[in-house]
Design an enzyme around this catalytic site. Structure first.
Site, PDB file in Angstrom:
ATOM      1  N   GLY A 131       0.837  -1.205   0.000  1.00  0.00           N
ATOM      2  CA  GLY A 131       0.000   0.000   0.000  1.00  0.00           C
ATOM      3  C   GLY A 131       0.865   1.245   0.000  1.00  0.00           C
ATOM      4  O   GLY A 131       2.104   1.172  -0.059  1.00  0.00           O
TER       5      GLY A 131
ATOM      6  N   SER B  55      -5.411   6.534  13.335  1.00  0.00           N
ATOM      7  CA  SER B  55      -5.760   7.658  12.471  1.00  0.00           C
ATOM      8  C   SER B  55      -6.277   8.837  13.271  1.00  0.00           C
ATOM      9  O   SER B  55      -6.887   8.666  14.323  1.00  0.00           O
ATOM     10  CB  SER B  55      -6.860   7.205  11.498  1.00  0.00           C
ATOM     11  OG  SER B  55      -7.444   8.318  10.855  1.00  0.00           O
TER      12      SER B  55
ATOM     13  N   PHE C  79      -2.190  11.751  10.488  1.00  0.00           N
ATOM     14  CA  PHE C  79      -3.073  12.794   9.997  1.00  0.00           C
ATOM     15  C   PHE C  79      -3.221  12.564   8.498  1.00  0.00           C
ATOM     16  O   PHE C  79      -3.549  11.415   8.124  1.00  0.00           O
ATOM     17  CB  PHE C  79      -2.571  14.159  10.500  1.00  0.00           C
ATOM     18  CG  PHE C  79      -2.963  14.307  11.951  1.00  0.00           C
ATOM     19  CD1 PHE C  79      -2.350  13.536  12.934  1.00  0.00           C
ATOM     20  CD2 PHE C  79      -4.016  15.130  12.324  1.00  0.00           C
ATOM     21  CE1 PHE C  79      -2.773  13.593  14.267  1.00  0.00           C
ATOM     22  CE2 PHE C  79      -4.434  15.209  13.658  1.00  0.00           C
ATOM     23  CZ  PHE C  79      -3.812  14.435  14.626  1.00  0.00           C
ATOM     24  N   ASN C  80      -3.009  13.515   7.635  1.00  0.00           N
ATOM     25  CA  ASN C  80      -3.284  13.218   6.211  1.00  0.00           C
ATOM     26  C   ASN C  80      -2.004  12.913   5.433  1.00  0.00           C
ATOM     27  O   ASN C  80      -1.306  13.832   5.029  1.00  0.00           O
ATOM     28  CB  ASN C  80      -4.033  14.390   5.579  1.00  0.00           C
ATOM     29  CG  ASN C  80      -5.472  14.442   6.027  1.00  0.00           C
ATOM     30  OD1 ASN C  80      -5.766  14.405   7.224  1.00  0.00           O
ATOM     31  ND2 ASN C  80      -6.391  14.488   5.076  1.00  0.00           N
TER      32      ASN C  80
ATOM     33  N   LYS D 159     -11.119   2.547  13.703  1.00  0.00           N
ATOM     34  CA  LYS D 159      -9.827   2.862  14.315  1.00  0.00           C
ATOM     35  C   LYS D 159      -9.983   3.066  15.829  1.00  0.00           C
ATOM     36  O   LYS D 159      -9.122   2.647  16.614  1.00  0.00           O
ATOM     37  CB  LYS D 159      -9.208   4.110  13.670  1.00  0.00           C
ATOM     38  CG  LYS D 159      -8.763   3.895  12.231  1.00  0.00           C
ATOM     39  CD  LYS D 159      -7.720   2.784  12.116  1.00  0.00           C
ATOM     40  CE  LYS D 159      -7.246   2.595  10.691  1.00  0.00           C
ATOM     41  NZ  LYS D 159      -6.241   1.499  10.572  1.00  0.00           N
TER      42      LYS D 159
ATOM     43  N   ASP E 220       0.058  -8.804   1.719  1.00  0.00           N
ATOM     44  CA  ASP E 220      -0.827  -7.867   1.011  1.00  0.00           C
ATOM     45  C   ASP E 220      -1.615  -8.664  -0.021  1.00  0.00           C
ATOM     46  O   ASP E 220      -1.026  -9.385  -0.825  1.00  0.00           O
ATOM     47  CB  ASP E 220      -0.011  -6.762   0.314  1.00  0.00           C
ATOM     48  CG  ASP E 220      -0.866  -5.539  -0.027  1.00  0.00           C
ATOM     49  OD1 ASP E 220      -0.506  -4.410   0.345  1.00  0.00           O
ATOM     50  OD2 ASP E 220      -1.932  -5.738  -0.666  1.00  0.00           O
ATOM     51  N   ASN E 221      -2.951  -8.563  -0.001  1.00  0.00           N
ATOM     52  CA  ASN E 221      -3.760  -9.334  -0.971  1.00  0.00           C
ATOM     53  C   ASN E 221      -4.122  -8.498  -2.203  1.00  0.00           C
ATOM     54  O   ASN E 221      -4.963  -8.892  -3.006  1.00  0.00           O
ATOM     55  CB  ASN E 221      -5.033  -9.870  -0.284  1.00  0.00           C
ATOM     56  CG  ASN E 221      -5.975  -8.737   0.123  1.00  0.00           C
ATOM     57  OD1 ASN E 221      -5.617  -7.560   0.003  1.00  0.00           O
ATOM     58  ND2 ASN E 221      -7.148  -9.086   0.589  1.00  0.00           N
TER      59      ASN E 221
ATOM     60  N   LEU F  57      -5.887 -11.209   5.297  1.00  0.00           N
ATOM     61  CA  LEU F  57      -5.727 -11.239   6.759  1.00  0.00           C
ATOM     62  C   LEU F  57      -7.024 -11.592   7.477  1.00  0.00           C
ATOM     63  O   LEU F  57      -7.018 -11.915   8.660  1.00  0.00           O
ATOM     64  CB  LEU F  57      -5.214  -9.885   7.263  1.00  0.00           C
ATOM     65  CG  LEU F  57      -3.748  -9.591   6.987  1.00  0.00           C
ATOM     66  CD1 LEU F  57      -3.473  -8.113   7.131  1.00  0.00           C
ATOM     67  CD2 LEU F  57      -2.848 -10.400   7.906  1.00  0.00           C
TER      68      LEU F  57
ATOM     69  N   TYR G 201     -15.178   4.632   9.212  1.00  0.00           N
ATOM     70  CA  TYR G 201     -13.719   4.406   9.163  1.00  0.00           C
ATOM     71  C   TYR G 201     -13.111   4.795  10.512  1.00  0.00           C
ATOM     72  O   TYR G 201     -12.358   4.025  11.113  1.00  0.00           O
ATOM     73  CB  TYR G 201     -13.081   5.229   8.049  1.00  0.00           C
ATOM     74  CG  TYR G 201     -11.583   5.300   8.160  1.00  0.00           C
ATOM     75  CD1 TYR G 201     -10.941   6.468   8.588  1.00  0.00           C
ATOM     76  CD2 TYR G 201     -10.802   4.193   7.865  1.00  0.00           C
ATOM     77  CE1 TYR G 201      -9.566   6.515   8.726  1.00  0.00           C
ATOM     78  CE2 TYR G 201      -9.415   4.238   7.993  1.00  0.00           C
ATOM     79  CZ  TYR G 201      -8.812   5.401   8.436  1.00  0.00           C
ATOM     80  OH  TYR G 201      -7.443   5.455   8.575  1.00  0.00           O
TER      81      TYR G 201
ATOM     82  N   PRO H 262     -20.409  13.821   3.476  1.00  0.00           N
ATOM     83  CA  PRO H 262     -20.742  13.167   4.749  1.00  0.00           C
ATOM     84  C   PRO H 262     -19.497  12.523   5.376  1.00  0.00           C
ATOM     85  O   PRO H 262     -18.704  11.888   4.681  1.00  0.00           O
ATOM     86  CB  PRO H 262     -21.764  12.097   4.348  1.00  0.00           C
ATOM     87  CG  PRO H 262     -22.324  12.550   3.045  1.00  0.00           C
ATOM     88  CD  PRO H 262     -21.224  13.321   2.358  1.00  0.00           C
TER      89      PRO H 262
END
Ligand code: WQD
Length: 348
Positions: free
Chosen positions: A11, A126, A179-180, A155, A32-33, A60, A151, A305
């Site tokens: 990723g 996150s 953060f981002n 977390k 990783d799939n 996983l 999401y 949203p």
């Protein structure tokens, strides 16, 4: 050489972290799939590091398949668990998909960490755990309100599961609240690889500039912020990556006294990974136009949203505990990601 298992290793953050781990002398394997990543990322990692990273293409959420990886790789000294779906917008539309994927995978990898006595575990958390908080910047002691998206909920629950697990084992955990994450490796051999049309701001800006998207929709400009658009704490992916290697080194080099082990949650730490600076959507757009000379086709749309008006970090704890510093600025984030995206689209 310490062997580290990176889940979600192909990723965006996972691949950048593998590069940093290898360059710091760790031996790395990946799970990783490719549900949200691409096998070709491993080629980019090889070009940068000269190493062929072994990746186990398993889900996983399949406990038996996950256990097989541990059986085949005795002596794993640390786990960095990235693998999760991470789109705020998508999680609002498909909450059950997020609960199932993000929580089943975490529970399975936690079970393996205990069963195979892995001493160190880094969890990809996150800033979305902070929900729609008004008192900024947020620090790790900030009480967590209800998350603003499914999401964020996965977390928050993930952090709770880790705290509960930690009370019953000797594995040491660090939960890193990103953060981002934005930007790309300076070699531009790896970077953010959106699957289909991007939902995140940075790739959406670049795709619009390249004509891959007709226009950039600004999701709301009537928030209670200086220019009405949302504020986020953008942080270079290489700074995020380095914080993971520093976290492992911190756990490996900081022994815990018997006295400290009597403390509740002695083996769990939480740290914010942000720059401590907030930038609005409109500021990012203006900075990109200035740096690239491109003029973006933008339209003001409705609020999205799950979005919060503003969030940015107090990052002092990670800086002090990990020796994490020299964080890159917004211009470097934009330029590296723009170079990468142009290369990805053969525009270089
Ligand atoms: C940023 C801002 C949008 C696209 C990300 C990750 C998440 C988490 C936090 C790690 C928002 C606006 C976006 C567009 C826009 N990181 N926007 N037009 O939602 O903050 O979440 O960081 O865990 O995993 O996804 O990031 O880039 O989607 O949005 O106006 O076309 O940009 O509304 O205000 P977000 P984002």
């Amino acid at each position: 050489m310490e062997k580290i298992l990176v889940t979600g290793g192909c990723g965006y953050i996972g691949s950048h972290t593998i590069v940093d781990l290898v360059q710091k002398g760790f031996e790395v394997i990946s799970i990783d799939n490719f549900s949200r990543s691409d096998k070709k990322v491993l080629e980019g990692v090889r070009k940068i590091t000269g190493k062929e990273i072994v990746n186990y293409e398993i889900d996983l959420c399949d406990l038996n398949a996950t256990k097989k990886v541990f059986e085949q790789n005795p002596g794993i000294n640390g786990i960095i668990h990235f693998a999760a779906f991470k789109s705020v917008g998508e999680s609002v539309e498909q909450p059950i998909l997020y609960f199932r994927n993000n929580l089943d995978s975490l529970i399975n990898i936690l079970e393996c960490a205990l069963q195979y006595h892995v001493p160190n575990f880094i969890f990809s958390s996150s800033c979305s755990v902070y929900g729609d908080i008004k008192n900024l910047p947020v620090n790790e002691e900030t009480p967590l309100p209800e998350a603003a998206s499914p999401y964020g909920t996965t977390k928050q629950i993930g952090e709770q599961l880790i705290k509960e697990t930690a009370m019953r084992c000797n594995t040491r955990f660090i939960m890193l609240r990103y953060f981002n994450p934005v930007g790309a490796h300076p070699s531009i051999e790896i970077g953010e690889l959106p699957i289909g049309n991007p939902s995140n701001l940075f790739p959406s800006v670049f795709y619009t500039a390249l004509g891959k998207m007709n226009e950039l929709i600004v999701h709301g400009n009537d928030y209670e912020t200086p220019d009405g658009s949302c504020i986020r704490d953008y942080i270079h992916v290489m700074d995020i990556a380095e914080a993971h290697a520093l976290s492992l080194l911190y756990l490996m080099n900081n022994k815990i006294s018997e006295e400290e082990k009597q403390m509740k949650n002695w083996n769990v730490e939480v740290m914010n990974l942000g720059t401590g600076k907030g930038h609005s959507v409109l500021e990012v757009i203006n900075a990109f136009e200035k740096l690239s000379g491109e003029k973006l086709n933008c339209k003001i749309g409705v609020k999205r949203p799950g979005d919060v008006a503003a969030i940015y970090s107090d990052n002092k704890k990670a800086i002090q505990k990990l020796g994490w510093n020299n964080l890159k600025d917004l211009d470097e984030m934009i330029l590296s990601a723009w170079q990468w995206t142009k290369k990805l689209n053969d525009k270089l």
